[in-house]
Design a protein around this motif. Structure first.
Motif, PDB file in Angstrom:
ATOM      1  N   ALA A 171     -12.511  -2.828 -62.362  1.00 42.24           N
ATOM      2  CA  ALA A 171     -13.698  -2.033 -62.029  1.00 42.24           C
ATOM      3  C   ALA A 171     -14.963  -2.858 -62.159  1.00 42.24           C
ATOM      4  O   ALA A 171     -15.861  -2.781 -61.307  1.00 42.24           O
ATOM      5  CB  ALA A 171     -13.766  -0.797 -62.934  1.00 42.24           C
ATOM      6  N   VAL A 172     -15.044  -3.666 -63.208  1.00 38.26           N
ATOM      7  CA  VAL A 172     -16.222  -4.513 -63.402  1.00 38.26           C
ATOM      8  C   VAL A 172     -16.357  -5.493 -62.251  1.00 38.26           C
ATOM      9  O   VAL A 172     -17.449  -5.698 -61.705  1.00 38.26           O
ATOM     10  CB  VAL A 172     -16.137  -5.251 -64.753  1.00 38.26           C
ATOM     11  N   ARG A 173     -15.243  -6.091 -61.860  1.00 38.62           N
ATOM     12  CA  ARG A 173     -15.267  -7.054 -60.752  1.00 38.62           C
ATOM     13  C   ARG A 173     -15.694  -6.371 -59.451  1.00 38.62           C
ATOM     14  O   ARG A 173     -16.509  -6.899 -58.696  1.00 38.62           O
ATOM     15  CB  ARG A 173     -13.879  -7.674 -60.603  1.00 38.62           C
ATOM     16  N   ALA A 174     -15.155  -5.177 -59.182  1.00 37.54           N
ATOM     17  CA  ALA A 174     -15.474  -4.467 -57.944  1.00 37.54           C
ATOM     18  C   ALA A 174     -16.927  -4.003 -57.910  1.00 37.54           C
ATOM     19  O   ALA A 174     -17.494  -3.817 -56.828  1.00 37.54           O
ATOM     20  CB  ALA A 174     -14.544  -3.267 -57.765  1.00 37.54           C
ATOM     21  N   SER A 175     -17.539  -3.831 -59.072  1.00 37.79           N
ATOM     22  CA  SER A 175     -18.937  -3.380 -59.113  1.00 37.79           C
ATOM     23  C   SER A 175     -19.900  -4.465 -58.667  1.00 37.79           C
ATOM     24  O   SER A 175     -21.068  -4.180 -58.371  1.00 37.79           O
ATOM     25  CB  SER A 175     -19.304  -2.917 -60.522  1.00 37.79           C
ATOM     26  N   MET A 176     -19.454  -5.710 -58.636  1.00 40.17           N
ATOM     27  CA  MET A 176     -20.301  -6.834 -58.213  1.00 40.17           C
ATOM     28  C   MET A 176     -21.616  -6.885 -58.999  1.00 40.17           C
ATOM     29  O   MET A 176     -22.676  -7.165 -58.447  1.00 40.17           O
ATOM     30  CB  MET A 176     -20.577  -6.754 -56.715  1.00 40.17           C
ATOM     31  N   GLY A 177     -21.542  -6.579 -60.285  1.00 41.88           N
ATOM     32  CA  GLY A 177     -22.718  -6.653 -61.139  1.00 41.88           C
ATOM     33  C   GLY A 177     -23.407  -5.324 -61.349  1.00 41.88           C
ATOM     34  O   GLY A 177     -24.264  -5.200 -62.239  1.00 41.88           O
TER      35      GLY A 177
END
Length: 277
Positions: A171-177
């Protein structure tokens, strides 16, 4: 090893063995049970960590690959972590791959403290749009909704009932920051609807129950745009509690949109309407 054992004086160390207790600890943060116990999560990538730094959020531990290419943003991250009393850890790229679970890991990763996810910290009037997801199970969709919220200037994302863990690596990766730019709250439905009705707020949902075309709806700020579970949609009682129920016309053979895509379509339409009024 526990995060309680970390140095807090801006120290450095180098790890060259897979059996090091810190490697085991970092790998454990890929597991929800251990994340919840430690109240920490792992984020990977220079862009993502730079976004966090620019939001005033610095990792407690900065993990970097030995032999990485020099970069001014990496230098800035190091300086910020050391100034905050965090730790710099360097390790072979093969060990970093073990930590992140990726064969080709980014050159940097960081360990962050989980955020306060209570509804009480949400200032509903600080943004015209808020995204709400109910029982969203796919961490990629969750991260995409955070990213959408950032794109439309939403205040944040409120997760209702049993959603995927927003602090998972996926989820963190998919949020792109956007995990660092968007406020995040987690609540049960009863808690959320009580909180919402205690103040201003229009609750809007994608629904097939007596819906209005999403392009003809009258949106009002603060507008809470809610999407349901990827396969089941929203429970009937939740739809009935909404101020507006909307439909997005489907012109092809598909009978529905991906939950995160539906949220993005509604968010941009609501934003356009609110800007005109």
């Amino acid at each position: 090893m526990s995060s309680q054992d970390w140095p807090t004086d801006g120290s450095r160390r180098t790890i060259t063995g897979f059996s090091n207790p810190l490697v085991k600890f970092l790998r454990s943060l890929r597991d929800k049970k251990h994340r919840k116990r430690e109240r920490r999560f792992l984020a990977e990538g220079l862009r993502l960590l730079t976004d966090a730094r620019e939001c005033g959020i610095v990792p407690e531990m900065l993990v970097m690959a030995i032999g990485r290419d020099p970069h001014p943003l990496v230098d800035a991250l190091e300086d910020s972590v050391i100034a905050a009393g965090g730790e710099i850890v360097e390790m072979d790229v093969d060990i970093l791959a073990k930590v992140t679970g990726k064969d080709n890991p980014q050159a940097v990763a960081g360990v962050f403290t989980e955020f306060d996810t209570g509804l009480a910290k949400i200032d509903r009037n600080s943004a015209p749009i808020w995204l709400v997801a109910q029982a969203l199970r796919d961490p990629g969709n969750l991260g995409t909704m955070l990213r959408t919220g950032d794109a439309v200037g939403a205040g944040g994302l409120i997760l209702i009932d049993d959603c995927a863990d927003p602090f998972s690596v996926e989820a963190v990766r998919a949020s792109m920051g956007a995990i660092f730019t968007q406020q995040l709250a987690i609540a049960r439905w009863d808690e959320f609807i009580f909180w919402l009705r205690a103040g201003d707020g229009q609750l809007v949902a994608a629904s097939l129950r007596d819906p209005t075309d999403y392009r003809e709806a009258v949106y009002a700020a603060p507008c809470f745009l809610m999407v349901g579970n990827e396969s089941q949609g929203l429970p009937a009682a939740y739809e009935e509690a909404c101020d507006l129920r909307l439909t997005i016309p489907m012109l092809g053979r598909a009978d529905s949109l991906n939950a995160a895509v539906a949220g993005a379509v509604l968010a941009y339409e609501a934003l356009a309407h609110l800007r005109r009024t």
